[in-house]
Design a protein around this motif. Structure first.
Motif, PDB file in Angstrom:
ATOM      1  N   ASN A 139      45.920  31.173  -6.723  1.00 32.42           N
ATOM      2  CA  ASN A 139      45.774  32.459  -7.387  1.00 32.42           C
ATOM      3  C   ASN A 139      46.938  32.715  -8.340  1.00 32.42           C
ATOM      4  OD1 ASN A 139      43.352  33.400  -6.014  1.00 32.42           O
ATOM      5  ND2 ASN A 139      44.636  33.558  -4.182  1.00 32.42           N
ATOM      6  N   THR A 140      46.669  33.406  -9.420  1.00 27.85           N
ATOM      7  CA  THR A 140      47.712  33.758 -10.375  1.00 27.85           C
ATOM      8  C   THR A 140      48.804  34.563  -9.688  1.00 27.85           C
ATOM      9  OG1 THR A 140      46.093  33.817 -12.171  1.00 27.85           O
ATOM     10  CG2 THR A 140      48.182  34.943 -12.549  1.00 27.85           C
ATOM     11  N   GLY A 141      50.039  34.162  -9.883  1.00 25.32           N
ATOM     12  CA  GLY A 141      51.162  34.880  -9.293  1.00 25.32           C
ATOM     13  C   GLY A 141      51.521  34.465  -7.888  1.00 25.32           C
ATOM     14  N   ALA A 142      50.735  33.565  -7.297  1.00 25.84           N
ATOM     15  CA  ALA A 142      51.018  33.140  -5.928  1.00 25.84           C
ATOM     16  C   ALA A 142      52.203  32.187  -5.906  1.00 25.84           C
ATOM     17  CB  ALA A 142      49.794  32.449  -5.335  1.00 25.84           C
ATOM     18  N   THR A 143      52.945  32.218  -4.799  1.00 28.63           N
ATOM     19  CA  THR A 143      54.014  31.254  -4.595  1.00 28.63           C
ATOM     20  C   THR A 143      53.390  29.946  -4.140  1.00 28.63           C
ATOM     21  OG1 THR A 143      55.548  32.998  -3.961  1.00 28.63           O
ATOM     22  CG2 THR A 143      56.114  30.750  -3.310  1.00 28.63           C
ATOM     23  N   ILE A 144      53.690  28.858  -4.838  1.00 31.57           N
ATOM     24  CA  ILE A 144      53.051  27.585  -4.534  1.00 31.57           C
ATOM     25  C   ILE A 144      54.105  26.495  -4.395  1.00 31.57           C
ATOM     26  CG2 ILE A 144      50.876  28.161  -5.676  1.00 31.57           C
ATOM     27  CD1 ILE A 144      51.834  26.531  -8.064  1.00 31.57           C
ATOM     28  N   GLU A 145      53.740  25.463  -3.646  1.00 29.43           N
ATOM     29  CA  GLU A 145      54.611  24.306  -3.476  1.00 29.43           C
ATOM     30  C   GLU A 145      54.423  23.305  -4.617  1.00 29.43           C
ATOM     31  OE1 GLU A 145      57.324  21.592  -1.954  1.00 29.43           O
ATOM     32  OE2 GLU A 145      56.991  23.704  -1.445  1.00 29.43           O
ATOM     33  N   SER A 146      53.150  23.020  -4.952  1.00 30.12           N
ATOM     34  CA  SER A 146      52.881  22.059  -6.017  1.00 30.12           C
ATOM     35  C   SER A 146      51.466  22.248  -6.545  1.00 30.12           C
ATOM     36  CB  SER A 146      53.060  20.617  -5.520  1.00 30.12           C
ATOM     37  OG  SER A 146      52.129  20.330  -4.493  1.00 30.12           O
ATOM     38  N   ILE A 147      51.239  21.842  -7.777  1.00 34.90           N
ATOM     39  CA  ILE A 147      49.916  21.891  -8.395  1.00 34.90           C
ATOM     40  C   ILE A 147      49.399  20.465  -8.527  1.00 34.90           C
ATOM     41  CG2 ILE A 147      48.603  22.474 -10.462  1.00 34.90           C
ATOM     42  CD1 ILE A 147      50.508  24.772 -10.943  1.00 34.90           C
ATOM     43  N   GLU A 148      48.182  20.220  -8.046  1.00 39.13           N
ATOM     44  CA  GLU A 148      47.592  18.888  -8.135  1.00 39.13           C
ATOM     45  C   GLU A 148      46.819  18.701  -9.436  1.00 39.13           C
ATOM     46  OE1 GLU A 148      44.440  15.989  -5.736  1.00 39.13           O
ATOM     47  OE2 GLU A 148      45.061  17.897  -4.859  1.00 39.13           O
ATOM     48  N   CYS A 149      45.974  19.672  -9.780  1.00 36.60           N
ATOM     49  CA  CYS A 149      45.243  19.553 -11.035  1.00 36.60           C
ATOM     50  C   CYS A 149      44.844  20.934 -11.541  1.00 36.60           C
ATOM     51  CB  CYS A 149      44.017  18.650 -10.903  1.00 36.60           C
ATOM     52  SG  CYS A 149      42.899  19.076  -9.558  1.00 36.60           S
ATOM     53  N   VAL A 150      44.768  21.033 -12.857  1.00 45.00           N
ATOM     54  CA  VAL A 150      44.359  22.269 -13.524  1.00 45.00           C
ATOM     55  C   VAL A 150      43.034  21.983 -14.222  1.00 45.00           C
ATOM     56  CG1 VAL A 150      44.924  23.992 -15.264  1.00 45.00           C
ATOM     57  CG2 VAL A 150      46.740  22.986 -13.861  1.00 45.00           C
ATOM     58  N   PRO A 151      41.954  22.660 -13.842  1.00 44.92           N
ATOM     59  CA  PRO A 151      40.633  22.344 -14.403  1.00 44.92           C
ATOM     60  C   PRO A 151      40.472  22.864 -15.813  1.00 44.92           C
ATOM     61  CG  PRO A 151      40.475  24.249 -12.978  1.00 44.92           C
ATOM     62  CD  PRO A 151      41.888  23.750 -12.864  1.00 44.92           C
ATOM     63  N   ASN A 152      39.459  22.326 -16.479  1.00 46.14           N
ATOM     64  CA  ASN A 152      39.074  22.837 -17.777  1.00 46.14           C
ATOM     65  C   ASN A 152      38.490  24.242 -17.597  1.00 46.14           C
ATOM     66  OD1 ASN A 152      37.771  23.452 -20.202  1.00 46.14           O
ATOM     67  ND2 ASN A 152      37.093  21.360 -20.550  1.00 46.14           N
ATOM     68  N   PRO A 153      39.074  25.286 -18.207  1.00 47.71           N
ATOM     69  CA  PRO A 153      38.573  26.647 -17.996  1.00 47.71           C
ATOM     70  C   PRO A 153      37.155  26.866 -18.517  1.00 47.71           C
ATOM     71  CG  PRO A 153      40.189  26.606 -19.759  1.00 47.71           C
ATOM     72  CD  PRO A 153      40.225  25.256 -19.112  1.00 47.71           C
ATOM     73  N   LEU A 154      36.673  25.949 -19.360  1.00 44.41           N
ATOM     74  CA  LEU A 154      35.308  26.058 -19.866  1.00 44.41           C
ATOM     75  C   LEU A 154      34.283  25.447 -18.919  1.00 44.41           C
ATOM     76  CD1 LEU A 154      35.903  25.183 -23.629  1.00 44.41           C
ATOM     77  CD2 LEU A 154      35.789  27.444 -22.557  1.00 44.41           C
ATOM     78  N   CYS A 155      34.747  24.780 -17.864  1.00 46.55           N
ATOM     79  CA  CYS A 155      33.834  24.128 -16.916  1.00 46.55           C
ATOM     80  C   CYS A 155      33.369  25.127 -15.864  1.00 46.55           C
ATOM     81  CB  CYS A 155      34.510  22.925 -16.268  1.00 46.55           C
ATOM     82  SG  CYS A 155      34.776  21.552 -17.385  1.00 46.55           S
ATOM     83  N   VAL A 156      32.455  25.983 -16.268  1.00 45.53           N
ATOM     84  CA  VAL A 156      31.947  27.021 -15.373  1.00 45.53           C
ATOM     85  C   VAL A 156      31.291  26.394 -14.145  1.00 45.53           C
ATOM     86  CG1 VAL A 156      30.227  28.859 -15.152  1.00 45.53           C
ATOM     87  CG2 VAL A 156      31.640  28.716 -17.202  1.00 45.53           C
ATOM     88  N   GLN A 157      31.612  26.955 -12.990  1.00 48.99           N
ATOM     89  CA  GLN A 157      31.057  26.451 -11.737  1.00 48.99           C
ATOM     90  C   GLN A 157      30.151  27.513 -11.115  1.00 48.99           C
ATOM     91  OE1 GLN A 157      34.017  24.964  -8.984  1.00 48.99           O
ATOM     92  NE2 GLN A 157      32.551  23.507  -8.166  1.00 48.99           N
ATOM     93  N   PHE A 158      29.105  27.045 -10.415  1.00 42.72           N
ATOM     94  CA  PHE A 158      28.186  27.932  -9.710  1.00 42.72           C
ATOM     95  C   PHE A 158      28.425  27.828  -8.210  1.00 42.72           C
ATOM     96  CE2 PHE A 158      24.474  27.749 -13.027  1.00 42.72           C
ATOM     97  CZ  PHE A 158      25.305  28.352 -13.958  1.00 42.72           C
ATOM     98  N   TYR A 159      28.362  28.970  -7.551  1.00 47.45           N
ATOM     99  CA  TYR A 159      28.426  29.028  -6.087  1.00 47.45           C
ATOM    100  C   TYR A 159      27.108  29.619  -5.615  1.00 47.45           C
ATOM    101  CZ  TYR A 159      29.945  30.335  -1.367  1.00 47.45           C
ATOM    102  OH  TYR A 159      30.051  30.473   0.001  1.00 47.45           O
ATOM    103  N   LEU A 160      26.308  28.826  -4.893  1.00 47.87           N
ATOM    104  CA  LEU A 160      25.004  29.263  -4.390  1.00 47.87           C
ATOM    105  C   LEU A 160      25.134  29.643  -2.920  1.00 47.87           C
ATOM    106  CD1 LEU A 160      24.298  27.653  -6.986  1.00 47.87           C
ATOM    107  CD2 LEU A 160      22.215  26.897  -5.838  1.00 47.87           C
TER     108      LEU A 160
END
Length: 203
Positions: A139-160
């Motif tokens: 989440n934006t602003g969260a404290t994190i240890e490491s980032i593995e990958c940042v997705p393409n923001p145009l790659c819209v995903q569906f949750y069914l």
């Protein structure tokens, strides 16, 4: 969305689950005859197991993933079919820490009953703390240890919602086959549209 097969599953709990992996932008409905796509790791996983997931992509997103991969391949001087898997995994933010996660194959599903879905851009994934057992959506602003990958923001995903129930999934989605990126003669030639037609049975 009462006319959809999974309308009763479109709850706050479903939205909370979806928000773990994507930034929710809205809800909508898919009618029968539409196609959806999943990135899967193995060929020997039964179809029932592959479709029993809420996480799917639309055709336009798969096209964007492959177009970006083709640009990379042209720069690197390699064939698209040999690079599509890695590029797809990164674009969709599929963590190597998730069991069964991968993008060797494109699974095609045809909607056979109207379904409701939540949609949005995938979140970056990484570790929230040192020694965390697996990566999570960040989440934006969260404290994190490491980032593995940042997705393409145009790659819209569906949750069914409800698709983890195999009975609901089989009521809504008919598997049409899975196609290995590296074995595609169309992708070897850089022919993305030919590949997409073929996987939908139109080429």
């Amino acid at each position: 969305m009462s006319h959809t097969a999974n309308g009763a599953d479109l709850t706050q709990a479903a939205a909370d689950d979806a928000s773990r992996g994507l930034r929710i932008e809205g809800t909508h409905t898919l009618e029968s005859g539409s196609y959806l796509f999943r990135l899967v790791e193995r060929a020997d996983t039964p179809d029932a197991g592959c479709i029993s997931s809420p996480w799917w992509f639309q055709e336009s997103t798969i096209r964007k993933i492959l177009l970006k991969a083709r640009d990379h391949c042209e720069y690197a001087g390699i064939a698209l079919n040999n690079a599509a898997c890695k590029q797809a995994r990164e674009a969709a933010a599929l963590s190597a820490t998730w069991a069964g996660s991968g993008a060797n194959y494109l699974l095609v599903g045809k909607i056979i009953a109207p379904v409701a879905f939540i949609w949005g851009a995938p979140k970056p994934v990484g570790l929230e703390r040192e020694n965390a057992p697996a990566a999570t959506g960040l989440n934006t602003g969260a404290t994190i240890e490491s980032i593995e990958c940042v997705p393409n923001p145009l790659c819209v995903q569906f949750y069914l919602p409800g698709m983890r129930d195999t009975r609901m999934a089989s009521k809504c989605i008919s598997p049409q086959g899975r196609f290995k990126f590296s074995h595609s003669p169309e992708l070897a030639e850089g022919d993305i549209e030919g590949f997409l037609r073929k996987v939908k049975g139109a080429g």
